[in-house]
Design a protein around this motif. Sequence first.
Motif, mmCIF file in Angstrom:
data_model
loop_
_atom_site.group_PDB
_atom_site.id
_atom_site.type_symbol
_atom_site.label_atom_id
_atom_site.label_comp_id
_atom_site.label_asym_id
_atom_site.label_seq_id
_atom_site.Cartn_x
_atom_site.Cartn_y
_atom_site.Cartn_z
ATOM 1 N N LYS A 64 69.589 41.882 131.062
ATOM 2 C CA LYS A 64 69.818 43.273 131.461
ATOM 3 C C LYS A 64 68.861 43.733 132.550
ATOM 4 O O LYS A 64 69.157 44.688 133.269
ATOM 5 C CB LYS A 64 69.714 44.193 130.245
ATOM 6 C CG LYS A 64 68.331 44.266 129.614
ATOM 7 C CD LYS A 64 68.346 45.176 128.395
ATOM 8 C CE LYS A 64 66.950 45.276 127.763
ATOM 9 N NZ LYS A 64 66.971 46.140 126.567
ATOM 10 N N THR A 74 70.462 51.814 132.654
ATOM 11 C CA THR A 74 71.871 51.683 132.263
ATOM 12 C C THR A 74 72.726 51.356 133.475
ATOM 13 O O THR A 74 73.619 50.497 133.421
ATOM 14 C CB THR A 74 72.368 52.978 131.602
ATOM 15 O OG1 THR A 74 71.579 53.247 130.444
ATOM 16 C CG2 THR A 74 73.834 52.839 131.200
ATOM 17 N N THR A 75 72.453 52.015 134.584
ATOM 18 C CA THR A 75 73.200 51.752 135.817
ATOM 19 C C THR A 75 72.989 50.315 136.280
ATOM 20 O O THR A 75 73.936 49.633 136.701
ATOM 21 C CB THR A 75 72.773 52.726 136.925
ATOM 22 O OG1 THR A 75 72.994 54.065 136.486
ATOM 23 C CG2 THR A 75 73.556 52.479 138.198
ATOM 24 N N VAL A 76 71.746 49.850 136.209
ATOM 25 C CA VAL A 76 71.446 48.474 136.611
ATOM 26 C C VAL A 76 72.182 47.486 135.711
ATOM 27 O O VAL A 76 72.782 46.519 136.192
ATOM 28 C CB VAL A 76 69.923 48.223 136.553
ATOM 29 C CG1 VAL A 76 69.619 46.732 136.729
ATOM 30 C CG2 VAL A 76 69.214 49.028 137.625
ATOM 31 N N ARG A 77 72.146 47.736 134.412
ATOM 32 C CA ARG A 77 72.801 46.826 133.466
ATOM 33 C C ARG A 77 74.306 46.760 133.705
ATOM 34 O O ARG A 77 74.904 45.673 133.723
ATOM 35 C CB ARG A 77 72.512 47.263 132.033
ATOM 36 C CG ARG A 77 73.070 46.305 130.992
ATOM 37 C CD ARG A 77 72.618 46.665 129.589
ATOM 38 N NE ARG A 77 73.124 47.965 129.149
ATOM 39 C CZ ARG A 77 72.385 49.054 129.022
ATOM 40 N NH1 ARG A 77 71.099 49.019 129.321
ATOM 41 N NH2 ARG A 77 72.913 50.188 128.603
ATOM 42 N N VAL A 78 74.939 47.908 133.916
ATOM 43 C CA VAL A 78 76.391 47.937 134.152
ATOM 44 C C VAL A 78 76.727 47.250 135.472
ATOM 45 O O VAL A 78 77.710 46.503 135.575
ATOM 46 C CB VAL A 78 76.908 49.384 134.130
ATOM 47 C CG1 VAL A 78 78.360 49.439 134.582
ATOM 48 C CG2 VAL A 78 76.760 49.984 132.740
ATOM 49 N N THR A 79 75.904 47.492 136.486
ATOM 50 C CA THR A 79 76.143 46.856 137.788
ATOM 51 C C THR A 79 76.054 45.335 137.672
ATOM 52 O O THR A 79 76.898 44.607 138.223
ATOM 53 C CB THR A 79 75.120 47.360 138.818
ATOM 54 O OG1 THR A 79 75.242 48.781 138.947
ATOM 55 C CG2 THR A 79 75.350 46.713 140.179
ATOM 56 N N ARG A 121 64.909 52.370 139.067
ATOM 57 C CA ARG A 121 66.331 52.626 138.902
ATOM 58 C C ARG A 121 66.667 52.926 137.440
ATOM 59 O O ARG A 121 65.997 52.471 136.517
ATOM 60 C CB ARG A 121 67.155 51.418 139.364
ATOM 61 C CG ARG A 121 66.916 50.996 140.808
ATOM 62 C CD ARG A 121 67.550 51.947 141.798
ATOM 63 N NE ARG A 121 67.395 51.463 143.157
ATOM 64 C CZ ARG A 121 66.513 51.913 144.046
ATOM 65 N NH1 ARG A 121 65.692 52.897 143.695
ATOM 66 N NH2 ARG A 121 66.453 51.412 145.264
ATOM 67 N N ASP A 122 67.752 53.654 137.232
ATOM 68 C CA ASP A 122 68.224 53.929 135.881
ATOM 69 C C ASP A 122 68.638 52.612 135.228
ATOM 70 O O ASP A 122 69.492 51.893 135.767
ATOM 71 C CB ASP A 122 69.418 54.889 135.937
ATOM 72 C CG ASP A 122 70.027 55.094 134.559
ATOM 73 O OD1 ASP A 122 69.372 55.716 133.716
ATOM 74 O OD2 ASP A 122 71.160 54.611 134.348
#
Length: 254
Positions: free
Chosen positions: A103, A212-217, A209-210
């Motif tokens: 992640k 959650t955004t990094v993980r989803v990306t 960076r956020d």
Amino acid sequence: MLNDFKTLQVTGEGPVLSVQLNRPENGNSVDGLMLTELLRVLRALEDDNAVRVMVLSGAGDHFCQGGDRAEFPALLEKDPSGSELRALADRAQRVCSALSQLKVVTIARLHGDVLGAGLGLAVFCDLRVGADTCRFRMPEVGLGVPPAWGGVLPRLAEEAGQAWVRRLLLTSEAFDARRAEQLSILHEVVTADDLDAAVTRWAKPIARRDPTTVRVTKSMLNARAGATQLAVGSYFDDELLTAAAMTRQASRGK
């Protein structure tokens, strides 16, 4: 994270975790213990919300000179059925899969030789920066084994392109940092003195960076690569590698 490892040096500084391959006397060659310890680190990171970036590097003169060549024949001599060798190959694939699906963002800091399994570990990282003196090579075909370690073939083809990978694998030719950058194996080439600065330049903004955004990306980016991996059958690479190694060992014994 505890640092009671025998083949790794693990240090943390805020949201950045540094994992250094630490077998410099053997060119940081990858053996079963290193794979086990890498898995331990990667699994711990899944439950660590404080770390946002992991940097993978190598101690000594080289990032990694490939897999431990003495381990395959030793395992086959100990267990002619190939079950221990099969377990080792499976462990390599689990490490590479965990590395790509982590992640947090992973950065490979490369210098010296980046060969075989070392190149495999590097390409499964999200970002890769290398010294201009780096030397890359996939020597497996020349050594008489298929390029099946860790399921690296589809990942390498995804990153560098099928045509170039075909040439690099079949000829086992070495290539330098500039060629690696042209193939997108490296995202940036710097001098050896500038390696740490380049890693910091990437890690600092990523750490902000956020998560959650990094993980989803990362999940979105991995979705296409996962489909490619399944299509080429790389989930069976441990069987292919074991069968090839056993055949080669048997032919040598005749």
